[in-house]
Write a protein that holds these residues in place. Sequence first.
Motif, PDB file in Angstrom:
ATOM      1  N   ASP A 157      -4.776  70.610   6.728  1.00 44.19           N
ATOM      2  CA  ASP A 157      -5.224  69.692   5.653  1.00 44.19           C
ATOM      3  C   ASP A 157      -4.299  69.979   4.492  1.00 44.19           C
TER       4      ASP A 157
ATOM      5  N   CYS B 289      -7.610  73.781   2.614  1.00 43.92           N
ATOM      6  CA  CYS B 289      -8.974  74.478   2.439  1.00 43.92           C
ATOM      7  C   CYS B 289      -8.421  76.034   2.557  1.00 43.92           C
TER       8      CYS B 289
ATOM      9  N   CYS C 138      -7.001  76.998   6.018  1.00 39.31           N
ATOM     10  CA  CYS C 138      -5.292  76.328   6.338  1.00 39.31           C
ATOM     11  C   CYS C 138      -4.520  76.949   5.497  1.00 39.31           C
TER      12      CYS C 138
ATOM     13  N   CYS D  12     -10.173  75.002  10.303  1.00 41.87           N
ATOM     14  CA  CYS D  12     -10.141  74.217   9.127  1.00 41.87           C
ATOM     15  C   CYS D  12     -11.477  74.109   8.533  1.00 41.87           C
ATOM     16  N   ARG D  13     -11.743  73.988   7.280  1.00 38.29           N
ATOM     17  CA  ARG D  13     -13.179  74.111   6.569  1.00 38.29           C
ATOM     18  C   ARG D  13     -13.363  72.423   6.300  1.00 38.29           C
ATOM     19  N   ASN D  14     -12.585  71.695   6.080  1.00 32.86           N
ATOM     20  CA  ASN D  14     -12.840  70.483   5.469  1.00 32.86           C
ATOM     21  C   ASN D  14     -12.663  69.278   6.287  1.00 32.86           C
TER      22      ASN D  14
END
Length: 349
Positions: free
Chosen positions: A93, A97, A100, A108-110
């Motif tokens: 992203d 994040c 990433c 990936c967190r978001n």
Amino acid sequence: MKAITVEPRKPGTARFEEIPEPDVHEGSVLVEAVAVGVCGTDVEIVEGKYGWAPPGATRLVLGHESLGRVVDPGPTGGLKRGDLVVGIVRRPDPVPCPNCAVGEWDMCRNGQYTERGIKQIHGFMSERWRIEPEYAIRVDPGLGILGVLLEPTTVIAKALEQVAIIGRRSFWEPRTVLVTGAGPIGLLAALGAKSHGLDVHVLDRMESGPKPDLVRALGATYHSGSVREVGFEPDAIVECTGVGQVIADSIQAIGSSGIICLTGVGHGGVVTAAACADIAASTVLKNNVIVGSVNANKRHWYKAGNLLARADRNWLSRLITRRERPENFERALERKPDDIKVVIQFSEV
Ligand SMILES: [Zn+2]
């Protein structure tokens, strides 16, 4: 050039059509498509259930299980003209994040990651495609068209790594693995687990045909009943069906301290509050871990490449049960009972 494109979220819009040559902004490496594998996600996108076109576009080039031949390696990187390459699917992203930022885009967190052929970047079902050199994975040239199996193998390389990492929380000497589902992911999971020297069992609905034969050819045991009937308590279960009943049965069947890794994406099924507490109680009393695993980062692509390069080529070739021409892509999207992996072949290897 020609490509298989779709207007995401609109069923019945897929077509094989003329589009402009790939944009140089998509990467400095120019690749001629050899083959693209078809999976359930492609079918969902064509059915209008999933997928996002690139910003400013209405149509998306489909396809994320690639194999191509380098036409122009560009100014950087270690690729040569003629190399067989597979494109990594996910891009980090833009924020990025924390995961990433360290190259773990699979975690990936978001949710703002992008994916070729799925989410906001064109895929690989075009006669030519471009890629950034750092996202092009060179495959063992001896694999030939079998290189198209690399992307699904990365999913398994990550899942097995997750199980191994979680296993280190206690003394962990796993002997038995149950794989539920004998599709491409399940069969590749069986191959991977076998390479770790484990006693591998695979369960699927099919009672005859290529799936039982492929499992037995690995030296693994095939089961066609329910998970509750396998006759042992697995140390680990790799769940590849996404079917609610199979998952519920797996939670009952897993051995003490065992790990269930979920890789299948299903829909529906009703869990009542009581059943949910029963699942929790079973998990507590047996020290179980139930973990979900999706996608893969570069480490898993490397591991998957090694697994495929070492595997029996004849066995791998039996996973590709049908090859279709791009103009017949609709036939490639149909699911036939004996299909394992269907590929759309753009050119000879
Ligand atoms: Zn991220």
